[in-house]
Each structure stands twice: as C-alpha cells, then as structure tokens.
Write an enzyme that holds these catalytic residues in place. Structure first.
Site, PDB file in Angstrom:
ATOM      1  N   GLU A 271       0.849  -1.182   0.000  1.00 33.95           N
ATOM      2  CA  GLU A 271       0.000   0.000   0.000  1.00 33.95           C
ATOM      3  C   GLU A 271       0.891   1.239   0.000  1.00 33.95           C
ATOM      4  O   GLU A 271       1.638   1.470   0.962  1.00 33.95           O
ATOM      5  CB  GLU A 271      -0.908   0.005   1.232  1.00 33.95           C
ATOM      6  CG  GLU A 271      -1.914   1.145   1.220  1.00 33.95           C
ATOM      7  CD  GLU A 271      -2.852   1.097   2.413  1.00 33.95           C
ATOM      8  OE1 GLU A 271      -3.613   2.066   2.590  1.00 33.95           O
ATOM      9  OE2 GLU A 271      -2.818   0.107   3.163  1.00 33.95           O
ATOM     10  N   ARG A 494       4.866 -15.307  10.674  1.00 31.88           N
ATOM     11  CA  ARG A 494       5.342 -13.923  10.742  1.00 31.88           C
ATOM     12  C   ARG A 494       6.687 -13.902  11.462  1.00 31.88           C
ATOM     13  O   ARG A 494       6.867 -14.519  12.509  1.00 31.88           O
ATOM     14  CB  ARG A 494       4.324 -13.085  11.512  1.00 31.88           C
ATOM     15  CG  ARG A 494       4.595 -11.596  11.572  1.00 31.88           C
ATOM     16  CD  ARG A 494       3.445 -10.943  12.333  1.00 31.88           C
ATOM     17  NE  ARG A 494       3.524  -9.493  12.305  1.00 31.88           N
ATOM     18  CZ  ARG A 494       4.153  -8.770  13.210  1.00 31.88           C
ATOM     19  NH1 ARG A 494       4.769  -9.371  14.213  1.00 31.88           N
ATOM     20  NH2 ARG A 494       4.158  -7.449  13.131  1.00 31.88           N
ATOM     21  N   LYS A 504       3.696  -1.821  13.821  1.00 34.31           N
ATOM     22  CA  LYS A 504       3.663  -0.421  13.402  1.00 34.31           C
ATOM     23  C   LYS A 504       3.373   0.503  14.582  1.00 34.31           C
ATOM     24  O   LYS A 504       3.979   1.563  14.727  1.00 34.31           O
ATOM     25  CB  LYS A 504       2.606  -0.230  12.313  1.00 34.31           C
ATOM     26  CG  LYS A 504       2.940  -0.853  10.979  1.00 34.31           C
ATOM     27  CD  LYS A 504       1.839  -0.570   9.974  1.00 34.31           C
ATOM     28  CE  LYS A 504       2.155  -1.194   8.625  1.00 34.31           C
ATOM     29  NZ  LYS A 504       1.091  -0.939   7.638  1.00 34.31           N
TER      30      LYS A 504
END
Length: 792
Positions: A271, A494, A504
């Site tokens: 993104e 992950r 984040k």
C-alpha cells in the site's frame, strides 16, 4: 462414528501427535476435532500408531474433503497399513480420487503404492545432477546446500526415501571432494549448545535436515506446480452446516495455464501510503517469499500497489518502494496498480449484486461494528436485488453522501469466522485518486479487490503471513461466487526477532516519543535503520533464507542469527583498519623523535600474501595510542594487555615493554605510558593490541572520529510479553557515543556507506551525519567472540 467416551486429548496423543498439534486441534475447531476422532476409529488405530501414520491421519482430517470422502475408508486402510507412508503419496492419492472414478490398480499406480526406488536408481540421478552442477559444487565444496540437491533428486524420484537420498549425496560429495580440509572441517556443535551467531547457513541446514521431508529441504520446494492448481484450496464452513469446497474447474485452470504458459506468477503487494518508513524485516520476508519463489521457478513476480485508498496514496511513496525493492536485489516482472482494474472491479461488484451475493447497506461504522459483535444481520441485507443495483449506481454517480451507504458482500453473519461477517466491498469517498484521477467517487476495499486482482493477474501462488489465515475463507468465497480462477493461497509464519518490536504501533510510538532518533535510527530493524547501520541486502536475504518459509507460528528468532549473516558478509567485503576508542598515550622512549617506520598491515587477510592490494601502510612513530582498557596498573594471570614491567605485541608492529607510568595530579588517573620497543625481537606473545600513531612527524594526535556503539534496543528478548510495561524494558545503554576516537589517516576519505572492520572492535559504517571535518561511524555488528579472542 465418534465414540461418546472418547477423550480427544488422550486419543490424539496415542497417534503420536506432538503436544502443540494436539492442543491447537482441540482448541481451534470442534469440527476438526470430531473429524479426526472419526478418522482414527475408521483407520482402526484408536489403540495407537507411529508418528508417520498419526500425522497422515491428521492431514486427512484437516485438509481434504469432497469426492475423496467417498473413498476415505480405502485411503485410511492404505495409511494404517503403511502402503501410503509419505505426504507426497497422500497428495497424489487425493489428486487421483478427486478427479477420476475409482479404480484400484490406477489408484495404486498414481500414488506410488508398492514402488520401491532402488539405491542404484538414486545413485544414477545423483550422478546426473552432480554433472549438471559440477562447477558450483567444486567452488562451494562442503558449503554446498545439500538440501537443494535432495530436492532435485526427489523431483525425479518422488517416491524415494529422503534420508537415503541425503546419504547418497553426501557420499558422492566425499568421492568428489575428498576429506574436508582444515578450512571446511568444522565440527557441528550439539543442537542444545548452538550459538546462532557462529553458525553458517549450511550448518543450520545440516542440523535441520536430520530426517528431511521434501517440504523442508529448500525454502520453495513445498509449493505445488501451477498445473496442480485443480486441487481443493480450502473449505468454507457455514453456520447452517453447509460446506463450500473451493477449487478450480479444469476449464478455468486450462485457461489460466494457456495465459501463463505454466509459469509461476507471484506478487508483492504494497500500500503506497506514508507508512513506507515502517518497512522492516517483515516486508523483506514477504519480498523473499514472493520474488524468491518466482525466481526459483523461472517465473514472474508483480510489484503491485494496492492503491484503494485515495487519501493515502502519494507518488513519492511509490518511488520509495520501488527503490527499496531494487536495493534488496529484486526485479519486478511488471509494476501494476489495483486502480488499473477499477472498472473491472466495479463490473464484478455489479455481478455480485445481480447474483444475490451483495447488497447496499446504510449502517454507519459504529452500527456495523455493533451488529457484527452480536452476529445480527443488517436491516438492509434482504433488500431486492434491483434496489441494490439502483443504489449502487447512485453511489457511483455521487448521488449519495459519503458515509451514508456501503456495498457489502452477503456472506454469513453467524459464521465462526469474523472475516465472513458481510465484509464491505465498496465505500464512498469524494476524493480524487492520484492514479485514477477524478473518475471515481466509490472505491473498493482491499477485502474485495485483493483476491480479484490476484485472479485477473493470473497469480499462481498468493503468499501472506499467518495472521491473514482467517481471511482465506472470504478470499475463496468471493472468487467462487464470481466464477473466477483461484490462486493457491499459503500463509507463512510472521517473522519475530528478539530484543526489538516489529508492530507499526509500537515502532511509531518509540519514534514519535523520541526514544530513538527517528525512523532511520540504527537500533531499529526498519529498512532505513538497517541501511544506516551498514547492513546489506545480501545479508538480510541470507538470514531470511536460513529461516525458510514455514508455518511455525509464534517462533522467536534470536537476533544473533541476523548478526551472524551480517558478520559473514562484512568479513569478506569490509577492509580492515585500526581505531582506538578511548586513547591512552604511549611514548616509545628508545625511538628518536621524528622517526616514522612504515608498517605493512593486513587490509584483506584472506588474500594471498603476494597480492600488494592485501596490505596498507601504517605509520609507527615515537607516540602511539592504545585503548585505556588494554592497560592495567597491576597484572594478572589471564590478562594479556599491558602492565608495568610487562611486554605486549602491537598488532603488525613490534613488542613493547612498559617501563614507567605517568599519573595525573590525582595520583590515580593514568595520563601516559612510557615504554621501549624491540624492533628485532620475534618472541611470540599471547594476544596483540590494536593501536594508532600520529599521522605525521611532529603531530601529536591522529585523525579524530566519532564512533557510535549500538546495542540491542530492549533488554528482554520479547518485550511484547511485558504488556503495558514494554517501554520500561528499553536499554538505556543501547547507544553510546564516543566523540573523540583516534583513527588511522588511511580512512580520512571514506564516504557515507563505506564499511570497515575496526580490528578487535567490530564492523562499522560511515554515517550520513559525517562532515568534511569529522567522520562519524556506526557500529554495524560486533566481531564474533572467537575472532575477538583470536586477535587479542
């Protein structure tokens, strides 16, 4: 039939499942638990069986349904009797049962029942593969990736025993290379004593493939070929008890293969918003999985910008991402945007409404959240198809205000999977799009667009991390509802690394609250931080390759493994030099003032001694500087530094002996050392001290530089486990600045990004804050403890 008295915990242990698999099965799904109990009884092994049979039965219960279910008793008999004994055979059995009428002879032939691969067969294939890769094997010697060649053999002989293949390959290597030399004869440590910082990738591989399966032999061997994409991808369970088994029809697959030519197609979706600074090891892992698989199979990987949010997408972010991908060594097959498909996506949305699989909803965000929590249908869910078509057209034409309507997929609001709670497909935003301009005022969500664009771009393997596993149902539900080709979806674990945070939210917090010095602080495992620290893409890719692409969710990788790969590369690429962090003046009293002796020092130790480029000149003069920590006022048994009356060797230079100590006025602080040197003495001494001399006669001080010593940002290996107290775990000594270190003048012309090994101290990179008057160095990584000790 499930027996009422069955204790799932004990029953699953009897078939030799490990504790984690047992607990995950029981805790995650009552349906799978009951299926596995039924499978165990149907196979006749409720009294117990070995691990191989147990895991194959677990696979049967959790992975495959449909046509094969009719023949499950036969299949379970083959598993229980060990006629089918590998995952490869099981996959072949399901492929056969799912696409053909059952014929026992054809079935056994299709899944290798009774096939015995002889030792001679394996040796013949190994010989063939070694001839094809002879140059590479001779160059790498015992650093050769054995697992990669095992995978090659198993592609020729799918029913061969992987352990036997490994033995034959190792014997062939010995025949070709002879005994290991001193350079490559490193004895692997016991697993419980492994220090990840010192293990090469090859040694990790050898430790991890003691009993290899073809899915563990190299990072990409687990993924099926595109031609097998007619197998069932997943099952979607509905609250009414019905099951949707999603798979490609042969017609869809044929059309797909005609376009791709049977090649692997992957995509790296990103993104392009302001959060590019967040790019860290997680994104590098995704690049390795997607670009790496395509490269491994001779296929193609798109770089796709998921630009569905017009308020966040900016051109400068796009440029950053492209530069990052190239810096990591990857080359996109093609750069695309989700917005390239806005018209097709809109058409599919209309089709979804027409088939009764979508509706226009007028609930606001708070109401949608409340209804989802209560599993209640929207009051507009059953509105007429014609009405939703009309309203969706009005949304497109800008006749409905922003926030007053959305298009939602009609999935299953009572489902156990919250990602089937009538996800939003379109919302209204009166914001021009940077790529599509002002053509649209409605925009698709990623939940709607992602899988459709995957299909339109003929992606063969859609790879993502395990937190997206619950989205698999909605992904396939949508493609099935539209009758579109379905990529193979696979989720991998992950990446979690010790002594740092990867989310984040937490990264943003430590940056904005100035716990670190910005997004490019070298203590962060962000792209900007790693680059500034001097870490290279080669070492990052080597680190990720060493971990593989697995589903071992929740595993914590020690940061020392990353440091190991960084160190391995810099050991080859970083020239040596000497820098003294905390200088202590040493006056050589028996050397005349003004005299300078040019010393040959090793710049590239592994280069032959006859190569002039392997050395550089170091001035040795009457005044030299050593580390303060390399002098003690009193000697001790295991101390190899300088002390009164003691001799030491200066690296590349001479032996010196301390003859006098000059103290400051406090009678405690050592101001300088007086020593004599012995230019002819060749006696061997333990250890050697690094040092720096004045750069020219009459100049007392060498080149001054600033050195920044970085340590782990957090004291705990997993600060996330500390909950709200995670900030208290920040290491107050994670950054130490040495403002006036002394360096050799040979590095005075270094530029930003140049890397060096400061002997006995570690690897360092020139920082962007350097000025013409003063260089600044960041410590990339310490030397390995063994190397430090060897240079003492």
């Amino acid at each position: 039939m499930v027996h009422k008295d069955d204790n799932p915990l004990e029953l699953f242990r009897k078939i030799s499942l490990d504790e984690r698999t047992v607990k995950n099965t029981i805790g995650n799904s009552s349906k799978i638990t009951s299926d596995l109990i039924a499978v165990i009884h149907q196979a006749g092994v409720s009294g117990g069986c070995d691990r191989t049979i147990g895991y194959l039965l677990h696979t049967v219960a959790t992975t495959y349904y449909g046509k094969a279910l009719v023949h499950r008793p036969t299949l379970l008999n083959y598993i229980a009797s060990s006629k089918i004994k590998t995952r490869a055979q099981l996959d072949a059995a399901y492929s056969f049962l799912d696409n053909k009428d059952f014929n026992l002879t054809e079935f056994e032939e299709a899944c290798g029942v009774g096939v015995e691969v002889s030792l001679a067969d394996i040796e013949e294939i190994v010989e063939h593969i070694f001839q094809q890769n002879l140059t590479t094997i001779l160059a790498l010697r015992y650093r050769t990736n054995v697992g990669e060649y095992i995978g090659h053999v198993l592609r020729y002989l799918p029913w061969a025993d992987p352990s036997t293949v490994k033995t034959v390959i190792e014997a062939k290597m010995f025949e070709l290379l002879g005994p290991r030399t001193a350079a490559d004869n490193v004895k692997p440590p016991r697993v419980e004593e492994v220090s990840p910082g010192f293990l090469s990738f090859s040694m990790y591989l050898l430790l991890s493939v003691a009993s290899p399966s073809e899915y563990e032999l190299n990072p990409y061997s687990r993924f099926p070929q595109p031609g097998k994409n007619f197998l069932a991808h997943t099952k979607v369970l509905f609250s009414d008890g019905s099951v949707l088994r999603c798979k490609n029809t042969k017609e869809l697959l044929h059309k797909h293969l005609k376009v791709t030519g049977g090649k692997v197609y992957t995509r790296f979706p990103f993104e392009p918003n302001g959060y590019w600074s967040f790019i860290n090891l997680l994104y590098f892992q995704a690049m390795f999985a997607n670009f790496g698989l395509a490269k491994n199979r001779g296929g193609c990987c798109y770089l796709r910008y998921d630009d569905t949010n017009p308020e966040a997408e900016k051109k400068e972010h796009i440029n950053h991402i492209e530069e990052i991908v190239k810096w990591m060594g990857w080359e996109p097959f093609k750069i695309t945007y989700t917005s390239d498909y806005f018209q097709e996506l809109y058409n599919f949305a209309v089709e979804l409404i027409q088939t009764g699989h979508a509706y226009v909803d007028h609930q606001n965000a708070e109401e949608i959240k409340e209804y989802r929590e209560k599993k209640i249908n929207s009051p507009w869910r059953e509105r007429p198809i014609e009405e939703s078509l009309m309203l969706f057209d009005e949304m497109r034409r800008g006749l409905i205000e922003e926030g007053h309507a959305t298009l939602r997929m009609k999935q299953d609001m009572q489902n156990d999977n919250y990602n089937m709670f009538d996800l939003i497909a379109y919302h209204i935003k009166f914001t021009p799009h940077p790529h599509a301009r002002d053509k649209w005022c409605i925009y698709p969500t990623n939940d709607f667009a992602h899988c459709i664009v995957d299909s339109l771009e003929n992606i063969t393997h859609s790879l993502c991390t395990l937190e997206f596993e619950t989205r698999r149902a909605s992904y396939y539900w949508l493609l099935h509802s539209l009758g579109l080709y379905m990529p193979y979806v696979w989720e991998y674990s992950r990446l979690n690394v010790t002594n740092t945070v990867m989310s984040k939210r937490k990264l943003n917090y430590v940056v904005t609250n100035k716990y670190v010095d910005g997004w490019d602080d070298p203590r962060l495992l962000t792209l900007a931080g790693l680059r500034r620290r001097g870490v290279t893409p080669t070492s990052i890719n080597a680190f990720i390759r060493g971990l593989g692409i697995t589903r071992s969710d929740g595993s914590m990788i020690h940061v020392s493994r990353l440091e190991h790969h960084i160190r391995e590369e810099l050991n080859i690429t970083a020239p040596r030099t000497m820098v003294v962090l905390n200088p202590l003046k040493v006056v050589i009293t028996n050397m005349e003032p003004g005299k300078v002796i040019e010393i040959d020092a090793e710049k590239w130790p592994d280069t032959g001694r006859n190569d002039p480029s392997a050395f550089y000149k170091v001035p040795f003069s009457r005044v030299v500087y050593i580390e303060q920590s390399d002098f003690r006022k009193e000697d001790s048994k295991n101390y190899y530094g300088l002390a009164p009356g003691k001799s030491v060797r200066l690296r590349y230079a001479f032996q010196i002996k301390c003859t006098n100590v000059v103290f400051a006025d406090d009678k405690e602080t050592v101001r300088e050392i007086h020593a004599v040197y012995y230019p002819e003495l060749k006696t061997k001494l333990k250890g050697a001290l690094h040092w720096v001399a004045a750069s020219s006669p009459g100049k007392e001080e060498p080149l001054k530089v600033e050195v920044r010593l970085f340590e782990k940002l957090f004291n705990s290996e997993n600060p996330a486990e500390l909950g709200d107290g995670w900030l208290t775990d920040i290491n107050p000594n994670s950054k130490v600045v040495v403002s006036d270190a002394y360096a050799l003048s040979t590095i005075k012309d270094a530029v930003v990004g140049d890397t060096f090994q400061f002997e006995r101290l570690g690897y360092f990179a020139v920082d962007k804050s350097s000025t013409p008057g003063k260089l600044v160095f960041n410590r990339t990584v310490r030397l390995g403890d063994r190397k430090t000790k060897r240079q003492m």
